[in-house]
Design an enzyme around this catalytic site. Structure first.
Site, mmCIF file in Angstrom:
data_model
loop_
_atom_site.group_PDB
_atom_site.id
_atom_site.type_symbol
_atom_site.label_atom_id
_atom_site.label_comp_id
_atom_site.label_asym_id
_atom_site.label_seq_id
_atom_site.Cartn_x
_atom_site.Cartn_y
_atom_site.Cartn_z
ATOM 1 N N GLY A 240 0.786 -1.227 0.000
ATOM 2 C CA GLY A 240 0.000 0.000 0.000
ATOM 3 C C GLY A 240 0.818 1.277 0.000
ATOM 4 N N PRO A 276 5.040 -4.623 -0.528
ATOM 5 C CA PRO A 276 4.833 -3.519 -1.470
ATOM 6 C C PRO A 276 4.762 -4.000 -2.913
ATOM 7 C CG PRO A 276 7.134 -3.685 -0.862
ATOM 8 C CD PRO A 276 6.417 -4.727 -0.054
ATOM 9 N N GLY A 277 3.874 -3.405 -3.681
ATOM 10 C CA GLY A 277 3.798 -3.700 -5.114
ATOM 11 C C GLY A 277 4.063 -2.427 -5.896
ATOM 12 N N ARG A 278 3.070 -1.527 -5.827
ATOM 13 C CA ARG A 278 3.125 -0.279 -6.596
ATOM 14 C C ARG A 278 4.441 0.480 -6.407
ATOM 15 N NH1 ARG A 278 -1.313 2.300 -7.924
ATOM 16 N NH2 ARG A 278 -2.456 1.124 -6.346
ATOM 17 N N ARG A 314 -6.380 2.104 -15.340
ATOM 18 C CA ARG A 314 -6.479 2.834 -14.078
ATOM 19 C C ARG A 314 -7.288 4.138 -14.171
ATOM 20 N NH1 ARG A 314 -2.905 4.661 -11.353
ATOM 21 N NH2 ARG A 314 -3.667 4.002 -9.331
ATOM 22 N N TYR A 318 -10.344 3.835 -11.741
ATOM 23 C CA TYR A 318 -10.172 4.521 -10.445
ATOM 24 C C TYR A 318 -10.156 6.040 -10.589
ATOM 25 C CZ TYR A 318 -7.961 -0.043 -9.312
ATOM 26 O OH TYR A 318 -7.671 -1.374 -9.130
ATOM 27 N N CYS A 352 -14.719 1.668 -27.550
ATOM 28 C CA CYS A 352 -16.034 2.270 -27.731
ATOM 29 C C CYS A 352 -16.744 2.438 -26.391
ATOM 30 C CB CYS A 352 -16.829 1.377 -28.681
ATOM 31 S SG CYS A 352 -18.032 2.316 -29.581
ATOM 32 N N GLU A 353 -16.179 3.275 -25.535
ATOM 33 C CA GLU A 353 -16.699 3.542 -24.185
ATOM 34 C C GLU A 353 -16.398 4.993 -23.865
ATOM 35 O OE1 GLU A 353 -18.059 1.543 -21.732
ATOM 36 O OE2 GLU A 353 -17.980 -0.300 -22.917
ATOM 37 N N TYR A 381 0.223 -2.074 -12.063
ATOM 38 C CA TYR A 381 -1.177 -2.303 -12.430
ATOM 39 C C TYR A 381 -1.494 -1.732 -13.810
ATOM 40 C CZ TYR A 381 -1.113 -3.276 -7.461
ATOM 41 O OH TYR A 381 -0.787 -3.790 -6.227
HETATM 42 N N1 PLP Z 1 -0.712 -7.374 -0.550
HETATM 43 C C1 PLP Z 1 -2.003 -7.639 -0.839
HETATM 44 C C2 PLP Z 1 -2.679 -8.738 -0.117
HETATM 45 C C3 PLP Z 1 -2.692 -6.879 -1.785
HETATM 46 O O1 PLP Z 1 -3.971 -7.160 -2.065
HETATM 47 C C4 PLP Z 1 -2.003 -5.844 -2.469
HETATM 48 C C5 PLP Z 1 -2.683 -5.020 -3.486
HETATM 49 O O2 PLP Z 1 -3.811 -5.109 -3.779
HETATM 50 C C6 PLP Z 1 -0.663 -5.626 -2.162
HETATM 51 C C7 PLP Z 1 -0.037 -6.401 -1.195
HETATM 52 C C8 PLP Z 1 0.158 -4.562 -2.845
HETATM 53 O O3 PLP Z 1 -0.379 -3.311 -2.707
HETATM 54 P P1 PLP Z 1 0.427 -2.068 -3.312
HETATM 55 O O4 PLP Z 1 0.676 -2.358 -4.729
HETATM 56 O O5 PLP Z 1 -0.454 -0.910 -3.111
HETATM 57 O O6 PLP Z 1 1.694 -1.960 -2.520
#
Ligand code: PLP
Length: 448
Positions: A240, A276-278, A314, A318, A352-353, A381
């Site tokens: 997150g 962390p992902g994003r 996105r 969102y 087409c949206e 993402y």
């Molecule tokens: N962990 C879980 C269980 C998630 O569902 C997510 C994203 O949906 C993440 C980690 C990674 O979140 P972020 O990309 O915001 O760091």
């Protein structure tokens, strides 16, 4: 070589080399995702340095490209996977079972079958279950390995209501039931190793109070659970960590988040884990797209491009803001041809949206047909959520790393989009001729 832990906390779109990006679009076609693996490495190292006492698991869902996973695995990251397919990718990237967590959210039967098979070869794998049903279904399959419980802490945070998972009923067992659920799982022979929660995605510095409150609840819960099941290996507070999408937005104060996390967790005899992902991939990627239409509409100038909500969803999903840069206009300006005037423009895709727009009425240099545009912060993402709506093939991806640029994933064709349908047609004709069974086990294997 840059000391990656001291690398800048954000790479803005304006810092990418416009000439290089234009050359890539010419060479590999448009639309095109470009990903810089060195930046991925820097982002990971900066996070790991801010959380020296934590295990960092990269959330594969943000960008599952094999090159990203092997880069992060080599740099020392573990991998958090949301499906059997992601676990397969993690194993292929070289991760061992002990470096993989599989987070099961209402897991399809095929995923659980596959995971339990994989666990037999990789017994150090950890499964995170978010409901008692998932635990029962694992037990039905003979799984009694490492188990983590995803709890619902009742607190959500994040950049949009659709990503605030912490309080969403869909995710996790209500925190107040966690001790009983884990005590029962331990009695049934599971190896209870951790608790987990993820409050949401895109959390910013001004949401630190919610983060603190959430982590404090996790600390309390860990102490309660440890008292009953006899100790935990880790407390996983999810991912997150937000990134600034707007050009004038400040990057997350990572050290403050790390300090707040440590303080709020309090004394627990368990390792902190983050997912962390994003943060790791967002600013390492840009999406290149070409202008094919410039139209004076009644109230705005519409700039039609060849990427759309099927390429990067996105903004449509969102209302997310992504910076946009006209590379052709920038190149002309730097070669002395003069700056183009800026006017409000609506950049829209070919789908087409009415929601298929990347920005509305944004001040950008006047666009011309054939211009190359770059959409920034597209590494997280982006491709992962790309789809084939309107029978649009997904774009190609190139990676830049170790001094060269190469194709990492080819562009799909319409034949790729139609292949499952054509194959089904061929199979049913063959079945009629031979009486073969319709579906073999391997047809039903989700990660064949
Ligand atoms: N962990 C879980 C269980 C998630 O569902 C997510 C994203 O949906 C993440 C980690 C990674 O979140 P972020 O990309 O915001 O760091």
């Amino acid at each position: 070589m840059t000391d990656v832990a001291d690398s800048p906390s954000i790479r803005r779109l304006s810092e990418w080399d416009a000439a290089e990006l234009r050359t890539l679009a010419e060479e590999y076609g448009s639309p095109l995702y470009v990903l810089d693996l060195e930046r991925v490495r820097q982002n990971y190292r900066r996070l790991a340095a801010a959380f020296p006492d934590a295990d960092v698991l990269y959330a594969v869902k943000a960008n599952a490209l094999g090159d990203v996973l092997s880069t992060l695995h080599e740099a020392g990251a573990g991998l958090e996977c949301a499906s059997a397919g992601e676990v397969k990718r993690a194993l292929e990237a070289g991760a061992s079972g002990s470096e993989i967590h599989y987070t099961a959210v209402n897991p399809p039967a095929g995923d659980l079958d596959w995971i339990v098979d994989a666990w037999e070869d990789h017994p150090a794998l950890t499964v995170t279950a978010g409901s008692v049903d998932t635990i029962d279904r694992l037990a039905d399959r003979g799984y009694d390995g490492r188990l983590c419980l995803r709890v619902n802490p009742g607190i959500g945070a994040g950049h949009h209501e659709k990503v605030r998972t912490g309080a969403a009923a869909k995710f996790g067992v209500p925190a107040e039931r966690a001790v009983d659920v884990l005590a029962d799982a331990a009695d049934r022979g599971f190896d209870v190793v951790g608790i987990h929660a993820h409050v949401g995605s895109g959390v910013s510095s001004d949401q630190l109070d919610a983060h603190r409150e959430f982590v404090a609840r996790m600390g309390d819960l860990a102490r309660d659970v440890a008292g009953v099941v006899g100790g935990l290996e880790f407390v996983d507070v999810g991912g997150g960590f937000g990134v600034p999408y707007h050009e004038d937005e400040e990057p997350l104060a990572l050290e403050s988040v790390a300090d707040a996390t440590r303080d709020a967790l309090g004394a627990v005899d368990a390792r902190l884990t983050i997912e962390p992902g994003r943060y790791v991939v967002a600013d390492a990627g840009v999406l290149l797209t070409e202008v094919n239409t410039v139209k004076d509409a009644r109230e705005t100038t519409v700039v039609g491009v060849d990427a759309g909500m099927t390429t990067l969803i996105r903004p449509a999903m969102y209302d997310a803001y992504h910076p946009i840069r006209n590379l052709t206009a920038d190149a002309a300006a730097s070669s002395g041809a003069g700056e183009r005037e800026t006017v409000p423009q609506t950049v829209a895709g070919p789908i087409c949206e009415s929601g298929d727009v990347f920005c509305a009425d944004r001040e950008l240099p006047v666009s011309e047909r054939g211009d190359s545009l770059a959409i920034g912060n597209a590494g997280a993402y982006g491709y992962e959520m790309a789809n084939q709506y309107n029978s649009r093939p997904r774009p190609a991806s190139v990676v830049r790393g170790d001094g060269d640029v190469r194709l990492a994933r080819r562009r799909e064709t319409v034949a790729d989009v139609m292949r499952p349908e054509r194959e089904a047609r061929r199979t049913s004709v063959a079945d009629r001729k031979t009486d073969d069974p319709r579906a073999t086990d391997s047809d039903n294997d989700p990660v064949r």
